[in-house]
Design an enzyme around this catalytic site. Structure first.
Site, PDB file in Angstrom:
ATOM      1  N   GLN A 129       7.508  22.302  -5.094  1.00 16.10           N
ATOM      2  CA  GLN A 129       6.509  21.724  -4.200  1.00 16.10           C
ATOM      3  C   GLN A 129       7.203  20.773  -3.234  1.00 16.10           C
ATOM      4  O   GLN A 129       7.850  19.808  -3.645  1.00 16.10           O
ATOM      5  CB  GLN A 129       5.412  20.962  -4.950  1.00 16.10           C
ATOM      6  CG  GLN A 129       4.268  20.608  -3.988  1.00 16.10           C
ATOM      7  CD  GLN A 129       3.304  19.587  -4.507  1.00 16.10           C
ATOM      8  OE1 GLN A 129       3.707  18.470  -4.825  1.00 16.10           O
ATOM      9  NE2 GLN A 129       2.036  19.942  -4.601  1.00 16.10           N
ATOM     10  N   TYR A 158      -1.052  12.974   1.697  1.00 15.83           N
ATOM     11  CA  TYR A 158       0.324  12.919   2.172  1.00 15.83           C
ATOM     12  C   TYR A 158       0.406  13.493   3.596  1.00 15.83           C
ATOM     13  O   TYR A 158      -0.616  13.700   4.235  1.00 15.83           O
ATOM     14  CB  TYR A 158       1.244  13.602   1.165  1.00 15.83           C
ATOM     15  CG  TYR A 158       1.209  12.890  -0.174  1.00 15.83           C
ATOM     16  CD1 TYR A 158       1.706  11.597  -0.305  1.00 15.83           C
ATOM     17  CD2 TYR A 158       0.614  13.476  -1.291  1.00 15.83           C
ATOM     18  CE1 TYR A 158       1.632  10.910  -1.515  1.00 15.83           C
ATOM     19  CE2 TYR A 158       0.533  12.799  -2.500  1.00 15.83           C
ATOM     20  CZ  TYR A 158       1.041  11.518  -2.605  1.00 15.83           C
ATOM     21  OH  TYR A 158       0.956  10.833  -3.797  1.00 15.83           O
ATOM     22  N   ARG A 184      -0.845  23.780  -0.922  1.00 16.05           N
ATOM     23  CA  ARG A 184      -1.887  23.124  -1.710  1.00 16.05           C
ATOM     24  C   ARG A 184      -2.735  22.248  -0.797  1.00 16.05           C
ATOM     25  O   ARG A 184      -2.202  21.514   0.042  1.00 16.05           O
ATOM     26  CB  ARG A 184      -1.263  22.262  -2.817  1.00 16.05           C
ATOM     27  CG  ARG A 184      -2.275  21.816  -3.874  1.00 16.05           C
ATOM     28  CD  ARG A 184      -1.628  20.971  -4.952  1.00 16.05           C
ATOM     29  NE  ARG A 184      -2.390  21.034  -6.190  1.00 16.05           N
ATOM     30  CZ  ARG A 184      -2.400  20.086  -7.110  1.00 16.05           C
ATOM     31  NH1 ARG A 184      -1.716  18.965  -6.932  1.00 16.05           N
ATOM     32  NH2 ARG A 184      -3.098  20.221  -8.218  1.00 16.05           N
ATOM     33  N   GLY A 204      -3.111  20.800 -14.925  1.00 18.35           N
ATOM     34  CA  GLY A 204      -2.234  19.662 -14.730  1.00 18.35           C
ATOM     35  C   GLY A 204      -1.941  18.953 -16.029  1.00 18.35           C
ATOM     36  O   GLY A 204      -1.074  19.345 -16.806  1.00 18.35           O
ATOM     37  N   ARG A 205      -2.710  17.874 -16.307  1.00 15.33           N
ATOM     38  CA  ARG A 205      -2.404  17.024 -17.454  1.00 15.33           C
ATOM     39  C   ARG A 205      -2.394  17.767 -18.782  1.00 15.33           C
ATOM     40  O   ARG A 205      -1.677  17.375 -19.710  1.00 15.33           O
ATOM     41  CB  ARG A 205      -3.396  15.863 -17.499  1.00 15.33           C
ATOM     42  CG  ARG A 205      -3.154  14.807 -16.425  1.00 15.33           C
ATOM     43  CD  ARG A 205      -4.330  13.874 -16.276  1.00 15.33           C
ATOM     44  NE  ARG A 205      -5.497  14.572 -15.732  1.00 15.33           N
ATOM     45  CZ  ARG A 205      -6.718  14.053 -15.686  1.00 15.33           C
ATOM     46  NH1 ARG A 205      -6.950  12.847 -16.171  1.00 15.33           N
ATOM     47  NH2 ARG A 205      -7.717  14.741 -15.166  1.00 15.33           N
TER      48      ARG A 205
END
Length: 359
Positions: free
Chosen positions: A100, A179, A226, A314-315
């Site tokens: 990424q 971002y 993404r 994810g987590r």
């Protein structure tokens, strides 16, 4: 033809994914000095290589693009060489991994990089940013000149070339979560009046140019992006969310990207509209990053039924290196320890075991 399940193979560009489980990118701030990947990082990703696809933590494409201390880069020869141990380990365990590429833009600090952060406009992020001495208020970024913007877009292509040299199977551009790409899409972080700001057609231009830069170097079938439509990370706000992202997807479809990776940051009807608008592979993260809910099997099955091709976890992957097998067999998921997300070292990184079956 039977409907796809989480364990049905899927063709992604030149890759055949053995299942539809994607390990989503997650910052772990465990790189060595100089932004180098480490042996522990190689072990961490190799432990999770049963995922259909791994997307690495955010990797800065330039020193100016670094957001947090302790994150890895892909802009020096040493960094490029250091990643080879990671990609080799993942491939040796039968996995596939994309890098990424994450340019932090205004979400950075001079104490981290030695440079004044840049953004589409001189508008600071909301909240505090991470620095080597702890959280500090987000500084006012320097607005990029019109002539400088293409240089930042080109940095994604330069990093994509290095990613290919390092053995990654492809790259994912981080266009989400406030971002740099997200800042250009935003109607409150981007106050420009040139060809990169104002109307939707201008606000999407930077994202498209960044994607083009990567595609030109490694090919569309090895490039994903993404996005977090409607997300408000670091204080970004998008106006005209359905129209903005539909226009962006139309341009990305023209490029033929390998996939679009959507976070569930917009109402479901908006996400379903984007599913209809996107002709290629769609990855969906069913739960909001860092939200209260951790993605589980039920969430994955529901979104596969709604038209997603791949599901981002994810987590759940942090504490469950064997997540694919746990999802397949229905055994309980181990809880993650949030206190060790960003602390460095192997505790809470390499110390989560696979499920222990008892006789």
């Amino acid at each position: 033809m039977s409907p796809a399940t989480l364990f049905t193979p899927h063709r992604l560009g030149g890759l055949t994914l053995p299942n539809r489980v994607v390990m989503a990118p997650m910052t772990r701030v465990r790189a060595a000095a100089g932004g180098l990947a480490t042996a522990s990082m190689a072990t961490y990703y190799a432990q999770r290589a049963t995922a259909g696809l791994i997307v690495s933590e955010g990797v800065q494409p330039s020193l100016l693009g670094q957001s947090n201390p302790g994150t890895p880069g892909l802009h020096t020869d040493e960094q490029t060489a250091s990643w080879r141990q990671v990609t080799d380990a993942v491939h040796a365990n039968g996995g596939r991994i994309f890098a990424q590429l994450m340019h932090g833009g205004r979400v950075s600090h001079p104490d981290t990089t030695g440079l004044v952060p840049v953004g589409p406009s001189a508008v600071p992020a909301e909240g505090s940013v991470f620095t080597p001495s702890g959280p500090q208020p987000a500084p006012v970024p320097r607005a990029l000149t019109t002539e400088e913007v293409p240089e930042q877009a080109a940095s994604y292509g330069q990093a994509a070339r290095r990613a290919a040299e390092a053995g990654f199977d492809g790259v994912e551009l981080h266009g989400a979560n406030g971002y740099l790409i997200s800042q250009f899409l935003s109607s409150n972080a981007n106050l420009r009046t040139d060809r990169y700001g104002g109307p939707i057609a201008h606000r999407i231009r930077f994202a498209v140019e960044a994607a083009e830069a990567a595609v030109d170097v490694i090919g569309a079938d090895r490039t994903g992006i993404r996005l977090s439509p409607g997300g408000t990370f670091w204080g970004v706000r998008d106006s005209e969310v359905p129209e903005l992202y539909a226009a962006l997807l139309a341009e990305l479809a023209r490029l033929g990207l390998a996939y679009v990776h959507l976070e569930a940051t917009a109402p479901e009807e908006v996400l379903l509209g984007l599913r209809r608008a996107w002709p290629g592979t769609l990855v969906v993260n069913p739960t909001v990053p860092m939200g209260a809910k951790v993605t589980g099997r039920d969430d994955a099955d529901r979104w596969l039924g709604l038209g997603a091709d791949l599901i981002g976890f994810g987590r759940a992957f942090l504490a469950n290196p064997d997540l694919v097998e746990r999802l397949r067999t229905g055994v309980p998921l181990a809880p993650h320890d949030e206190a060790t997300f960003y602390t460095g070292g192997d505790a809470g990184y390499l110390t989560y075991p696979s499920y222990a079956y008892t006789a």
